[in-house]
Design an enzyme around this catalytic site. Structure first.
Site, mmCIF file in Angstrom:
data_model
loop_
_atom_site.group_PDB
_atom_site.id
_atom_site.type_symbol
_atom_site.label_atom_id
_atom_site.label_comp_id
_atom_site.label_asym_id
_atom_site.label_seq_id
_atom_site.Cartn_x
_atom_site.Cartn_y
_atom_site.Cartn_z
ATOM 1 N N ILE A 1 2.933 0.726 3.547
ATOM 2 C CA ILE A 1 2.345 -0.269 4.437
ATOM 3 C C ILE A 1 3.510 -0.762 5.276
ATOM 4 O O ILE A 1 4.391 -1.465 4.783
ATOM 5 C CB ILE A 1 1.660 -1.399 3.656
ATOM 6 C CG1 ILE A 1 0.489 -0.818 2.848
ATOM 7 C CG2 ILE A 1 1.170 -2.488 4.601
ATOM 8 C CD1 ILE A 1 -0.237 -1.831 1.979
ATOM 9 N N LYS B 1 1.706 -2.807 -3.572
ATOM 10 C CA LYS B 1 2.633 -2.765 -2.443
ATOM 11 C C LYS B 1 3.959 -3.340 -2.901
ATOM 12 O O LYS B 1 4.063 -4.511 -3.261
ATOM 13 C CB LYS B 1 2.094 -3.552 -1.251
ATOM 14 C CG LYS B 1 3.043 -3.562 -0.055
ATOM 15 C CD LYS B 1 2.505 -4.389 1.103
ATOM 16 C CE LYS B 1 3.534 -4.442 2.229
ATOM 17 N NZ LYS B 1 3.092 -5.305 3.361
ATOM 18 N N TYR C 1 0.221 -7.153 -3.920
ATOM 19 C CA TYR C 1 1.375 -7.159 -3.013
ATOM 20 C C TYR C 1 2.487 -8.015 -3.592
ATOM 21 O O TYR C 1 2.342 -9.225 -3.732
ATOM 22 C CB TYR C 1 0.912 -7.677 -1.648
ATOM 23 C CG TYR C 1 1.961 -7.803 -0.577
ATOM 24 C CD1 TYR C 1 3.219 -7.219 -0.688
ATOM 25 C CD2 TYR C 1 1.680 -8.523 0.579
ATOM 26 C CE1 TYR C 1 4.163 -7.343 0.314
ATOM 27 C CE2 TYR C 1 2.620 -8.654 1.589
ATOM 28 C CZ TYR C 1 3.854 -8.065 1.453
ATOM 29 O OH TYR C 1 4.795 -8.204 2.451
ATOM 30 N N THR D 1 2.628 -9.610 8.449
ATOM 31 C CA THR D 1 2.972 -9.199 9.806
ATOM 32 C C THR D 1 1.932 -9.686 10.809
ATOM 33 O O THR D 1 2.246 -9.918 11.972
ATOM 34 C CB THR D 1 3.107 -7.670 9.881
ATOM 35 O OG1 THR D 1 4.008 -7.236 8.852
ATOM 36 C CG2 THR D 1 3.634 -7.217 11.228
#
Length: 310
Positions: free
Chosen positions: A207, A164, A136, A49
């Protein structure tokens, strides 16, 4: 390794750019302070992001340093992943030196390592950098899934503190949570639309992209779910549902940056090859944000009226 509480809401922060496509550090720090004041449990700069793919290594470090400098009492988890193990290690070491409290490492993308290569990649960094690290998994971006057996094996490393989950596979996510119950290891949602069901199968938080725009509501939803109040959590989940969908009509972070501009939190500018949200989606996004503001105002008015009646 210093323990890191991975319960709650951790916004995946945007990186604001000025008209020359340079990082707007003043806006970045103001945004970090806004999110901290809203009650989030930590901040995650320079992830997907945060447009990490178009930042130089020096810019990565400067963003992490700026966010750390801006906040008072929330941990900062730096995105330091790469498809090159040496590069990810260098970024991780530099983030640690800058004072990051933890690391978020996207799995190697494009070169599609086998599961044994993923294990070697994460262990190499975890052996070298004494910070809590989050694995992740986002196969839609990387082209490779981190299988449950791999995640469980990595959970045994003292510096690998979490996972994640952005695979969209709730069965897989639940299996990883189930099989790591006895480890000091947290599963976190990486998909806003699945945060509530992910918590229901054992995750401890998220998250979140949406938390950039609606941090208070996201915190309320996650807090209610973690407290076992699924009726309230589900109510907020449905309130936020239109936002979850609107933020992913195009590649993240295109829509969330547009939302940030609409709300006055930061510019919608992105670095190429990403472009601004297509005009056909802007009115719909604006309407979703207006509805959320209207609902928040109505709740505040009811609360003020109740207070006044006392």
């Amino acid at each position: 390794m210093t323990a890191l509480d991975l319960s709650g809401v951790f916004p995946a922060m945007c990186t604001p750019f000025d008209e020359d496509e340079q990082i707007d550090f003043e806006t970045l720090q103001t945004d970090a302070q806004r999110l901290e004041a809203a009650g989030v449990d930590g901040l995650v700069p320079v992830g997907s992001t945060g447009e990490s793919a178009t930042l130089t290594h020096d810019e990565h470090v400067r963003v992490v340093e700026a966010v750390i400098e801006a906040v008072d009492d929330v941990p900062v988890i730096a995105g330091t992943g790469s498809n090159n193990t040496r590069e990810a290690l260098e970024l991780s070491e530099r983030a640690a030196e800058a004072g990051a409290d933890g690391l978020l490492l996207i799995s190697p993308y494009y070169n599609k390592p086998e599961q044994r290569g993923l294990i070697d990649h994460y262990r190499t960094i975890a052996d070298a950098v004494d910070l809590p690290q989050i694995v992740y998994n986002v196969p839609s971006r990387t082209g490779r899934n981190i299988e449950p057996d791999t995640a469980v094996e990595l959970a045994g490393h003292e510096n690998i503190a979490g996972y994640k989950a952005a695979s969209g596979d709730l069965g897989q996510i639940g299996e990883i949570a189930e099989r790591t119950t006895d480890e000091d290891f947290a599963v976190l949602s990486g998909d806003d639309a699945l945060t509530l069901p992910t918590i229901s199968v054992g995750a401890t938080g998220t998250i979140s992209v949406a938390a950039n725009v609606e941090p208070e509501r996201t915190c309320a939803m996650v807090g209610a779910a973690l407290d076992g109040d699924y009726e309230r959590a589900r109510e907020i989940h449905h309130e936020l549902g239109p936002l979850f969908r609107a933020l992913f009509v195009e590649t993240n972070p295109i829509p969330v940056k547009e939302a940030m501009q609409i709300r006055g939190y930061g510019p919608a500018r992105l670095r190429p090859p990403l472009t601004r949200l297509a005009e056909e989606y802007r009115d719909d996004l604006g309407a979703v944000l207006e509805d959320l503001e209207r609902e928040a105002t109505a709740v505040a008015d009811v609360g003020a009226g109740t207070e006044g009646d006392r």
